[in-house]
Design an enzyme around this catalytic site. Structure first.
Site, PDB file in Angstrom:
ATOM      1  N   ALA A   1       0.808  -1.227   0.000  1.00 14.23           N
ATOM      2  CA  ALA A   1       0.000   0.000   0.000  1.00 14.23           C
ATOM      3  C   ALA A   1       0.838   1.272   0.000  1.00 14.23           C
ATOM      4  O   ALA A   1       0.293   2.367  -0.101  1.00 14.23           O
ATOM      5  CB  ALA A   1      -0.903  -0.007   1.226  1.00 14.23           C
TER       6      ALA A   1
ATOM      7  N   ASN B   1       1.339  -3.388   8.229  1.00 11.09           N
ATOM      8  CA  ASN B   1       2.290  -3.941   7.270  1.00 11.09           C
ATOM      9  C   ASN B   1       3.147  -2.836   6.675  1.00 11.09           C
ATOM     10  O   ASN B   1       4.333  -3.018   6.433  1.00 11.09           O
ATOM     11  CB  ASN B   1       1.544  -4.689   6.158  1.00 11.09           C
ATOM     12  CG  ASN B   1       0.931  -5.962   6.689  1.00 11.09           C
ATOM     13  OD1 ASN B   1       1.621  -6.927   6.973  1.00 11.09           O
ATOM     14  ND2 ASN B   1      -0.379  -5.954   6.876  1.00 11.09           N
TER      15      ASN B   1
ATOM     16  N   HIS C   1      -1.315   7.259   4.136  1.00 15.75           N
ATOM     17  CA  HIS C   1       0.010   6.900   4.647  1.00 15.75           C
ATOM     18  C   HIS C   1       0.949   8.077   4.398  1.00 15.75           C
ATOM     19  O   HIS C   1       1.110   8.507   3.248  1.00 15.75           O
ATOM     20  CB  HIS C   1       0.544   5.667   3.917  1.00 15.75           C
ATOM     21  CG  HIS C   1      -0.365   4.486   3.999  1.00 15.75           C
ATOM     22  ND1 HIS C   1      -0.552   3.769   5.155  1.00 15.75           N
ATOM     23  CD2 HIS C   1      -1.151   3.898   3.069  1.00 15.75           C
ATOM     24  CE1 HIS C   1      -1.412   2.787   4.933  1.00 15.75           C
ATOM     25  NE2 HIS C   1      -1.797   2.840   3.682  1.00 15.75           N
TER      26      HIS C   1
HETATM   27  N1  LIG Z   1       1.912  -4.814   2.578  1.00 14.54           N
HETATM   28  C1  LIG Z   1       0.792  -4.117   2.597  1.00 14.54           C
HETATM   29  O1  LIG Z   1       0.786  -2.915   2.302  1.00 14.54           O
HETATM   30  C2  LIG Z   1      -0.469  -4.784   2.964  1.00 14.54           C
HETATM   31  C3  LIG Z   1      -0.494  -6.098   3.342  1.00 14.54           C
HETATM   32  N2  LIG Z   1      -1.666  -6.713   3.653  1.00 14.54           N
HETATM   33  C4  LIG Z   1      -1.608  -8.134   4.073  1.00 14.54           C
HETATM   34  O2  LIG Z   1      -2.396  -8.886   3.195  1.00 14.54           O
HETATM   35  C5  LIG Z   1      -3.158  -9.827   3.946  1.00 14.54           C
HETATM   36  C6  LIG Z   1      -4.398 -10.214   3.163  1.00 14.54           C
HETATM   37  O3  LIG Z   1      -5.213  -9.070   2.993  1.00 14.54           O
HETATM   38  P1  LIG Z   1      -6.733  -9.196   2.505  1.00 14.54           P
HETATM   39  O4  LIG Z   1      -6.806 -10.020   1.284  1.00 14.54           O
HETATM   40  O5  LIG Z   1      -7.272  -7.830   2.496  1.00 14.54           O
HETATM   41  O6  LIG Z   1      -7.346 -10.017   3.736  1.00 14.54           O
HETATM   42  P2  LIG Z   1      -8.640 -10.937   3.757  1.00 14.54           P
HETATM   43  O7  LIG Z   1      -8.908 -11.221   5.187  1.00 14.54           O
HETATM   44  O8  LIG Z   1      -9.712 -10.383   2.889  1.00 14.54           O
HETATM   45  O9  LIG Z   1      -8.158 -12.280   3.035  1.00 14.54           O
HETATM   46  C7  LIG Z   1      -7.153 -13.120   3.529  1.00 14.54           C
HETATM   47  C8  LIG Z   1      -7.512 -14.534   3.114  1.00 14.54           C
HETATM   48  O10 LIG Z   1      -6.411 -15.389   3.348  1.00 14.54           O
HETATM   49  C9  LIG Z   1      -6.849 -16.494   4.110  1.00 14.54           C
HETATM   50  N3  LIG Z   1      -5.784 -17.046   4.928  1.00 14.54           N
HETATM   51  C10 LIG Z   1      -5.352 -16.642   6.144  1.00 14.54           C
HETATM   52  N4  LIG Z   1      -4.343 -17.418   6.564  1.00 14.54           N
HETATM   53  C11 LIG Z   1      -4.137 -18.328   5.587  1.00 14.54           C
HETATM   54  C12 LIG Z   1      -3.246 -19.407   5.432  1.00 14.54           C
HETATM   55  N5  LIG Z   1      -2.344 -19.710   6.390  1.00 14.54           N
HETATM   56  N6  LIG Z   1      -3.310 -20.170   4.301  1.00 14.54           N
HETATM   57  C13 LIG Z   1      -4.211 -19.881   3.340  1.00 14.54           C
HETATM   58  N7  LIG Z   1      -5.104 -18.862   3.431  1.00 14.54           N
HETATM   59  C14 LIG Z   1      -5.056 -18.101   4.537  1.00 14.54           C
HETATM   60  C15 LIG Z   1      -7.989 -15.965   4.950  1.00 14.54           C
HETATM   61  O11 LIG Z   1      -8.820 -17.030   5.403  1.00 14.54           O
HETATM   62  P3  LIG Z   1      -9.609 -16.834   6.833  1.00 14.54           P
HETATM   63  O12 LIG Z   1     -10.607 -15.755   6.574  1.00 14.54           O
HETATM   64  O13 LIG Z   1     -10.178 -18.186   7.069  1.00 14.54           O
HETATM   65  O14 LIG Z   1      -8.558 -16.430   7.822  1.00 14.54           O
HETATM   66  C16 LIG Z   1      -8.696 -15.059   3.939  1.00 14.54           C
HETATM   67  O15 LIG Z   1      -9.535 -15.799   3.085  1.00 14.54           O
HETATM   68  C17 LIG Z   1      -3.434  -9.096   5.275  1.00 14.54           C
HETATM   69  O16 LIG Z   1      -3.674 -10.003   6.320  1.00 14.54           O
HETATM   70  C18 LIG Z   1      -2.166  -8.323   5.490  1.00 14.54           C
HETATM   71  O17 LIG Z   1      -1.252  -9.105   6.236  1.00 14.54           O
HETATM   72  C19 LIG Z   1      -2.851  -6.058   3.571  1.00 14.54           C
HETATM   73  C20 LIG Z   1      -2.880  -4.740   3.203  1.00 14.54           C
HETATM   74  C21 LIG Z   1      -1.684  -3.988   2.886  1.00 14.54           C
HETATM   75  O1  LIG Z   2      -3.644  -1.379   2.989  1.00 11.27           O
HETATM   76  C1  LIG Z   2      -3.197  -0.473   3.707  1.00 11.27           C
HETATM   77  O2  LIG Z   2      -3.571   0.701   3.630  1.00 11.27           O
HETATM   78  C2  LIG Z   2      -2.082  -0.744   4.641  1.00 11.27           C
HETATM   79  C3  LIG Z   2      -2.324  -1.688   5.657  1.00 11.27           C
HETATM   80  O3  LIG Z   2      -3.373  -2.203   5.831  1.00 11.27           O
HETATM   81  C4  LIG Z   2      -1.211  -2.033   6.481  1.00 11.27           C
HETATM   82  O4  LIG Z   2      -0.335  -1.204   6.734  1.00 11.27           O
HETATM   83  O5  LIG Z   2      -1.196  -3.168   6.889  1.00 11.27           O
END
Ligand SMILES: NC(=O)C1=CN([C@@H]2O[C@H](COP(=O)(O)OP(=O)(O)OC[C@H]3O[C@@H](n4cnc5c(N)ncnc54)[C@H](OP(=O)(O)O)[C@@H]3O)[C@@H](O)[C@H]2O)C=CC1
Ligand SMILES: O=C([O-])CC(=O)C(=O)O
Length: 263
Positions: free
Chosen positions: A120, A186, A216
């Site tokens: 992000a 994150n 951000h």
């Molecule tokens: N770097 C960045 O800027 C950002 C990073 N992120 C990361 O991305 C991740 C995903 O975001 P988002 O898609 O919005 O989240 P969501 O909650 O919409 O989707 C995550 C999916 O992954 C599944 N999941 C969780 N753990 C596992 C696993 N061990 N194996 C397989 N599937 C799994 C979840 O299942 P269940 O619902 O059953 O847990 C859910 O279906 C966030 O958790 C965050 O860590 C997000 C935003 C910004």
């Molecule tokens: O998607 C975003 O804006 C960032 C976020 O969630 C994070 O920092 O984990």
């Protein structure tokens, strides 16, 4: 791909007409298998939906994590051991110094690499380059709509629904922010790893009842000079904690592995 949530399904959708990319398998959490099969089939009918790497029929050229912190230990670590390159968005997981070390060791043993995506936030290229000359200060402020902080330590400590003013819900080092707000910090962890580290990167998190965006703001200074950047990210409808740019960052990274020209 690991994860068929807000990011995973959007990435699948954006890649469906890219003839250079084939998402063969999607690894999902076992309790979501049936729902995930239905959702993935609607977008990528050829992709198999499984619960682990062992069930994947063909060894992938790349494993893409868009699932959450637990997925790094569960799936990314063993993939790296097997020599499969990985790109990940759940960078906050690397605030666990032990896990960060294990990922690095696994990649070395597998003679491969794990790439931490910018997600992000922008300016990671500049920050990581500036680090080489020496950084003095990196300050990150993350401002999200009040309800984006639901199910975090701020929920309960503050009446999120009743806030009328922007409210600082956390102030401290990035390592602590990433530990307390794993799904929202994150960006803080990414900035730390690219820049001054988890202890010296200062973080402020704000719940803003009037904000419709994930804002951000980064200020960095050092031998290179200084920069200031503000990203006003639109949240994904399917998950307001996540900015849409994260999806595009994943699609860009996959394209850069697959296309003849990378940028
Ligand atoms: N770097 C960045 O800027 C950002 C990073 N992120 C990361 O991305 C991740 C995903 O975001 P988002 O898609 O919005 O989240 P969501 O909650 O919409 O989707 C995550 C999916 O992954 C599944 N999941 C969780 N753990 C596992 C696993 N061990 N194996 C397989 N599937 C799994 C979840 O299942 P269940 O619902 O059953 O847990 C859910 O279906 C966030 O958790 C965050 O860590 C997000 C935003 C910004
Ligand atoms: O998607 C975003 O804006 C960032 C976020 O969630 C994070 O920092 O984990």
């Amino acid at each position: 791909m690991i994860g068929s949530g807000a990011i995973g399904l959007s990435v699948l959708s954006l890649l469906k007409n890219d003839s250079d990319v084939s998402i063969d398998s999607v690894i999902v959490a076992p309790d979501t298998l049936d729902q995930a099969r239905e959702q993935v089939a609607a977008i990528a009918p050829k992709a198999q939906v499984v619960t682990g790497l062992a069930e994947v029929a063909q060894r992938p050229d790349l494993l893409v994590e868009c699932a959450g912190h637990g997925a790094l230990r569960a799936h990314v670590l063993p993939a790296l051991e097997q020599g499969i390159p990985c790109v990940v968005v759940s960078i906050g997981a690397l605030s666990d110094v032990e896990l960060a070390r294990q990922l690095e060791d696994a990649a070395k043993r597998g003679k491969t690499q794990v790439q931490l995506l910018s997600g992000a936030i922008g300016g990671i290229d500049a920050l990581a380059a500036a680090k080489i000359g020496g950084l003095d200060s990196v300050v990150y402020t993350g401002r999200k709509p009040a309800l984006a902080w639901k199910d975090t330590p701020a929920d309960g400590q503050f009446k999120l629904e009743a806030l009328t003013e922007p409210t600082v819900i956390f102030e401290g080092p990035a390592g602590e922010a990433a530990r307390l707000f794993p799904k929202n910090a994150n960006v803080a962890a990414t900035l730390s790893l690219a820049g001054l580290g988890l202890d010296r990167t200062q973080v402020r998190l704000i719940a803003d009842p009037s904000s419709k965006e994930n804002v951000h703001h980064v200020e960095a200074s050092g031998a290179f000079g200084s920069f200031e950047i503000t990203m006003r990210g639109k949240p994904l409808a399917a998950n307001p904690k996540t900015s849409a740019l994260t999806v595009y960052s994943v699609v860009r990274a996959i394209g850069n592995q697959a296309h003849a020209v990378a940028i």
